[in-house]
Scaffold this active site. Structure first.
Site, PDB file in Angstrom:
ATOM      1  N   GLY A 114      71.480 -48.874 -25.675  1.00 31.90           N
ATOM      2  CA  GLY A 114      70.427 -48.578 -24.707  1.00 31.90           C
ATOM      3  C   GLY A 114      70.605 -49.312 -23.395  1.00 31.90           C
ATOM      4  O   GLY A 114      70.039 -50.398 -23.198  1.00 31.90           O
ATOM      5  N   THR A 169      71.147 -47.218 -20.027  1.00 29.94           N
ATOM      6  CA  THR A 169      70.605 -46.369 -18.950  1.00 29.94           C
ATOM      7  C   THR A 169      69.078 -46.287 -19.028  1.00 29.94           C
ATOM      8  O   THR A 169      68.508 -46.207 -20.109  1.00 29.94           O
ATOM      9  CB  THR A 169      71.194 -44.955 -19.072  1.00 29.94           C
ATOM     10  OG1 THR A 169      72.617 -45.053 -19.061  1.00 29.94           O
ATOM     11  CG2 THR A 169      70.740 -44.060 -17.946  1.00 29.94           C
ATOM     12  N   SER A 191      74.069 -45.148 -12.831  1.00 24.13           N
ATOM     13  CA  SER A 191      75.294 -45.819 -12.368  1.00 24.13           C
ATOM     14  C   SER A 191      75.009 -47.272 -11.989  1.00 24.13           C
ATOM     15  O   SER A 191      75.840 -48.153 -12.207  1.00 24.13           O
ATOM     16  CB  SER A 191      75.868 -45.075 -11.148  1.00 24.13           C
ATOM     17  OG  SER A 191      76.132 -43.735 -11.476  1.00 24.13           O
ATOM     18  N   PRO A 231      65.452 -44.469 -16.884  1.00 30.42           N
ATOM     19  CA  PRO A 231      65.134 -43.309 -16.049  1.00 30.42           C
ATOM     20  C   PRO A 231      65.532 -43.514 -14.569  1.00 30.42           C
ATOM     21  O   PRO A 231      66.013 -42.590 -13.924  1.00 30.42           O
ATOM     22  CB  PRO A 231      63.616 -43.167 -16.199  1.00 30.42           C
ATOM     23  CG  PRO A 231      63.321 -43.746 -17.551  1.00 30.42           C
ATOM     24  CD  PRO A 231      64.313 -44.860 -17.743  1.00 30.42           C
ATOM     25  N   GLU A 240      79.301 -42.931 -19.432  1.00 33.09           N
ATOM     26  CA  GLU A 240      80.175 -44.122 -19.468  1.00 33.09           C
ATOM     27  C   GLU A 240      80.873 -44.319 -18.128  1.00 33.09           C
ATOM     28  O   GLU A 240      82.051 -44.668 -18.050  1.00 33.09           O
ATOM     29  CB  GLU A 240      81.144 -44.061 -20.653  1.00 33.09           C
ATOM     30  CG  GLU A 240      80.370 -43.950 -21.964  1.00 33.09           C
ATOM     31  CD  GLU A 240      81.054 -44.552 -23.170  1.00 33.09           C
ATOM     32  OE1 GLU A 240      81.988 -45.332 -23.001  1.00 33.09           O
ATOM     33  OE2 GLU A 240      80.604 -44.228 -24.278  1.00 33.09           O
ATOM     34  N   GLY A 253      86.759 -12.025 -21.671  1.00 35.89           N
ATOM     35  CA  GLY A 253      85.321 -11.890 -21.949  1.00 35.89           C
ATOM     36  C   GLY A 253      84.920 -12.525 -23.270  1.00 35.89           C
ATOM     37  O   GLY A 253      83.807 -13.058 -23.401  1.00 35.89           O
ATOM     38  N   THR A 308      80.486 -42.258 -14.178  1.00 33.72           N
ATOM     39  CA  THR A 308      80.859 -40.938 -13.661  1.00 33.72           C
ATOM     40  C   THR A 308      82.290 -40.987 -13.096  1.00 33.72           C
ATOM     41  O   THR A 308      82.861 -42.072 -12.907  1.00 33.72           O
ATOM     42  CB  THR A 308      79.912 -40.505 -12.526  1.00 33.72           C
ATOM     43  OG1 THR A 308      80.080 -41.439 -11.448  1.00 33.72           O
ATOM     44  CG2 THR A 308      78.455 -40.478 -12.964  1.00 33.72           C
TER      45      THR A 308
HETATM   46  P1  FAD Z   1      73.296 -41.382 -11.033  1.00 33.98           P
HETATM   47  O1  FAD Z   1      73.730 -42.785 -11.217  1.00 33.98           O
HETATM   48  O2  FAD Z   1      71.968 -41.141 -10.406  1.00 33.98           O
HETATM   49  O3  FAD Z   1      74.425 -40.589 -10.243  1.00 33.98           O
HETATM   50  C1  FAD Z   1      74.201 -39.321  -9.624  1.00 33.98           C
HETATM   51  C2  FAD Z   1      75.426 -39.000  -8.752  1.00 33.98           C
HETATM   52  O4  FAD Z   1      75.573 -40.012  -7.739  1.00 33.98           O
HETATM   53  C3  FAD Z   1      76.736 -38.989  -9.540  1.00 33.98           C
HETATM   54  O5  FAD Z   1      77.582 -37.992  -9.034  1.00 33.98           O
HETATM   55  C4  FAD Z   1      77.332 -40.358  -9.251  1.00 33.98           C
HETATM   56  O6  FAD Z   1      78.743 -40.384  -9.387  1.00 33.98           O
HETATM   57  C5  FAD Z   1      76.896 -40.560  -7.813  1.00 33.98           C
HETATM   58  N1  FAD Z   1      76.849 -41.977  -7.453  1.00 33.98           N
HETATM   59  C6  FAD Z   1      75.990 -42.943  -7.896  1.00 33.98           C
HETATM   60  N2  FAD Z   1      76.281 -44.116  -7.332  1.00 33.98           N
HETATM   61  C7  FAD Z   1      77.347 -43.908  -6.517  1.00 33.98           C
HETATM   62  C8  FAD Z   1      78.108 -44.755  -5.657  1.00 33.98           C
HETATM   63  N3  FAD Z   1      77.882 -46.079  -5.531  1.00 33.98           N
HETATM   64  N4  FAD Z   1      79.115 -44.192  -4.944  1.00 33.98           N
HETATM   65  C9  FAD Z   1      79.405 -42.869  -5.089  1.00 33.98           C
HETATM   66  N5  FAD Z   1      78.727 -42.027  -5.873  1.00 33.98           N
HETATM   67  C10 FAD Z   1      77.699 -42.548  -6.582  1.00 33.98           C
HETATM   68  N6  FAD Z   1      73.493 -44.077 -21.399  1.00 33.98           N
HETATM   69  C11 FAD Z   1      73.353 -45.125 -22.292  1.00 33.98           C
HETATM   70  O7  FAD Z   1      72.991 -46.226 -21.911  1.00 33.98           O
HETATM   71  N7  FAD Z   1      73.612 -44.926 -23.617  1.00 33.98           N
HETATM   72  C12 FAD Z   1      74.004 -43.721 -24.120  1.00 33.98           C
HETATM   73  O8  FAD Z   1      74.218 -43.603 -25.341  1.00 33.98           O
HETATM   74  C13 FAD Z   1      74.127 -42.605 -23.221  1.00 33.98           C
HETATM   75  N8  FAD Z   1      74.450 -41.364 -23.693  1.00 33.98           N
HETATM   76  C14 FAD Z   1      74.388 -40.282 -22.844  1.00 33.98           C
HETATM   77  C15 FAD Z   1      74.503 -38.988 -23.355  1.00 33.98           C
HETATM   78  C16 FAD Z   1      74.362 -37.895 -22.514  1.00 33.98           C
HETATM   79  C17 FAD Z   1      74.453 -36.507 -23.095  1.00 33.98           C
HETATM   80  C18 FAD Z   1      74.146 -38.086 -21.118  1.00 33.98           C
HETATM   81  C19 FAD Z   1      73.990 -36.916 -20.184  1.00 33.98           C
HETATM   82  C20 FAD Z   1      74.050 -39.356 -20.612  1.00 33.98           C
HETATM   83  C21 FAD Z   1      74.152 -40.472 -21.448  1.00 33.98           C
HETATM   84  N9  FAD Z   1      73.962 -41.773 -20.960  1.00 33.98           N
HETATM   85  C22 FAD Z   1      73.854 -42.834 -21.842  1.00 33.98           C
HETATM   86  C23 FAD Z   1      73.676 -41.995 -19.545  1.00 33.98           C
HETATM   87  C24 FAD Z   1      74.896 -41.906 -18.645  1.00 33.98           C
HETATM   88  O9  FAD Z   1      75.728 -43.017 -18.846  1.00 33.98           O
HETATM   89  C25 FAD Z   1      74.390 -41.763 -17.198  1.00 33.98           C
HETATM   90  O10 FAD Z   1      73.892 -40.437 -17.087  1.00 33.98           O
HETATM   91  C26 FAD Z   1      75.492 -42.038 -16.186  1.00 33.98           C
HETATM   92  O11 FAD Z   1      75.782 -43.403 -16.147  1.00 33.98           O
HETATM   93  C27 FAD Z   1      75.106 -41.586 -14.773  1.00 33.98           C
HETATM   94  O12 FAD Z   1      73.848 -42.076 -14.418  1.00 33.98           O
HETATM   95  P2  FAD Z   1      72.736 -41.068 -13.821  1.00 33.98           P
HETATM   96  O13 FAD Z   1      72.673 -39.897 -14.737  1.00 33.98           O
HETATM   97  O14 FAD Z   1      71.495 -41.842 -13.602  1.00 33.98           O
HETATM   98  O15 FAD Z   1      73.348 -40.577 -12.455  1.00 33.98           O
END
Ligand code: FAD
Length: 383
Positions: free
Chosen positions: A124, A126, A132, A128, A362, A339, A364
């Site tokens: 745990g 991430t 990143s 809301p 893990e 298709g 982006t």
């Molecule tokens: P954001 O951080 O809001 O990013 C949105 C966009 O902005 C992306 O394109 C990103 O690359 C870009 N961005 C952000 N900061 C920068 C920067 N400094 N420079 C350039 N671009 C930037 N998390 C856990 O803790 N445990 C889990 O088990 C887990 N499992 C997951 C399973 C699924 C199916 C999904 C979808 C997510 C999971 N996650 C988990 C969360 C996942 O790690 C996050 O979704 C990921 O880290 C991205 O964070 P965000 O979705 O808030 O996107």
């Protein structure tokens, strides 16, 4: 780096392939359609030794090496990424963290349970409002005598609604990454709730949850590592986790390629199998070369870890390349299927939907590039 597998590694790879073909592949489409894999797969993964693959034998695991772990992940990724994620998180992110940072008591309590599948773990980090930028998380753990009281919420947590224990990252100190600590929280503790997140594009069979911690009380002995090292624990786990994801992506791309070759040989158009057309062979060749390249990047990470050398940048490179290739390969597979590739009767549409998240979690694709860029230049371009 020696690319020849040992007899043990080859045997493990064969075992993994057989297990996945028997226990996962026949059910995968159904699990995806009903958005839930069968819970008894966890016990089977434990019994075959996958959930304790790299855990030392004295703690109930099989003490496997990192390349063996990658071979298992590759086969899991070929079979069903939803299942691969269950293992990647419970063993790869949490079990390995307990093994590295845990007290003797924590290891003796959790590792045999995680290895057997009796206890499933989730990670745990991430929240809301912080993805990143995880170092700015806001879940709080307040010290009260011999306990901590944890309050906050976590988002997108793999295994979130199934887990028996959650590795929760929470703030015990001031702002920023240095104020974060890690806790092993039993999910049946009073004040701990989870909500299933439905409607995902891919990994539909996997449990993904939101965790809500409302004054959850844990003893100080539940803290993993010292106060303030939580973010380091998380980042260390994710470095190895990226190797897991990348290995799973190699398997996914390999599955897409295998299905494409088979289909191209069977499907006849203009009087001969489509495999006989150069433009179709070009797609197959691109998939094969890039998937092999991804595998070599993954194996390099395993090799560096085994030799005790720094591997973080190599793990970012492997994850970046393998995840982007998984999306491209799955997309090309749909092109080969025409298709029919658009229907879930065939496996390739699921490969594409499952692959898409690999470039997001893990770290982006952009975050991997920033990590690699920082290693190359010494300049932090995150902020
Ligand atoms: P954001 O951080 O809001 O990013 C949105 C966009 O902005 C992306 O394109 C990103 O690359 C870009 N961005 C952000 N900061 C920068 C920067 N400094 N420079 C350039 N671009 C930037 N998390 C856990 O803790 N445990 C889990 O088990 C887990 N499992 C997951 C399973 C699924 C199916 C999904 C979808 C997510 C999971 N996650 C988990 C969360 C996942 O790690 C996050 O979704 C990921 O880290 C991205 O964070 P965000 O979705 O808030 O996107």
């Amino acid at each position: 780096m020696d690319l020849a597998l040992t007899g043990e590694q080859q045997a493990l790879w064969d075992l993994a392939r057989d297990f996945i073909d028997r226990e996962v592949v026949p059910h995968s489409r159904e699990w995806d359609r009903r958005e839930a894999v069968d819970r008894d797969i966890v016990g089977k993964l434990g019994a075959v030794g996958f959930l304790g693959m790299t855990i030392p034998e004295e703690y109930g695991g099989s003490g496997g090496d990192n390349l063996s772990y990658c071979l298992m992940m590759e086969e899991l990724g070929r079979g069903d990424s939803a299942i691969r994620g269950i293992v990647s998180v419970s063993l790869g992110l949490v079990g390995k963290s307990i093994d590295k940072w845990g007290t003797e008591e924590q290891k003796r309590h959790w590792l045999p349970r995680i290895s057997s599948g009796e206890s499933l773990a989730c990670f745990g980090l991430t929240e809301p409002d912080t993805g990143s930028d995880a170092g700015n998380l806001s879940t709080k753990a307040v010290r009260e005598g011999d306990d901590y009281v944890i309050t906050g919420s976590k988002m997108f947590i793999t295994n979130g609604t199934w887990a028996d224990v959650a590795l929760v990252f929470a703030r015990t100190g001031g702002p920023g990454a240095k104020g974060v600590s890690a806790f092993l929280v039993p999910t049946d503790a009073p004040g701990f709730e989870h909500r299933e997140i439905k409607g995902k594009l891919g990994l539909r069979g996997q449990s993904t949850g939101e965790l809500i911690l409302d004054g959850v009380r844990v003893p100080a002995s539940a803290r993993l590592g010292d106060e303030g090292v939580g973010f380091k624990i998380a980042m260390t786990a994710l470095d190895k986790g990226r190797m897991s994801v990348a290995a799973g992506c190699v398997g996914l791309a390999k599955g897409a390629l295998e299905a494409s070759v088979k289909y191209a040989l069977e499907r006849t158009q203009f009087g001969k199998p489509i495999a006989g057309y150069q433009l179709v062979q070009e797609m197959l060749a691109d998939m094969a070369v890039n998937t092999d390249a991804a595998r070599l990047l993954v194996w390099r990470v395993a090799d560096l870890i085994e030799r005790g050398l720094p591997f973080g940048t190599a793990a970012s490179m492997a994850k970046l390349y393998a995840s982007e290739n998984a999306v491209t390969a799955a997309n090309l597979a749909i092109q080969v299927f025409g298709g029919y590739g658009y229907l879930d009767e065939y496996p390739v549409a699921k490969y594409l939907r499952d692959a898409r998240v690999m470039t997001l979690y893990e770290g982006t694709t952009q975050i991997q590039k920033l990590l690699i860029g920082r290693a190359l230049t010494g300049i932090n371009a995150f902020v």
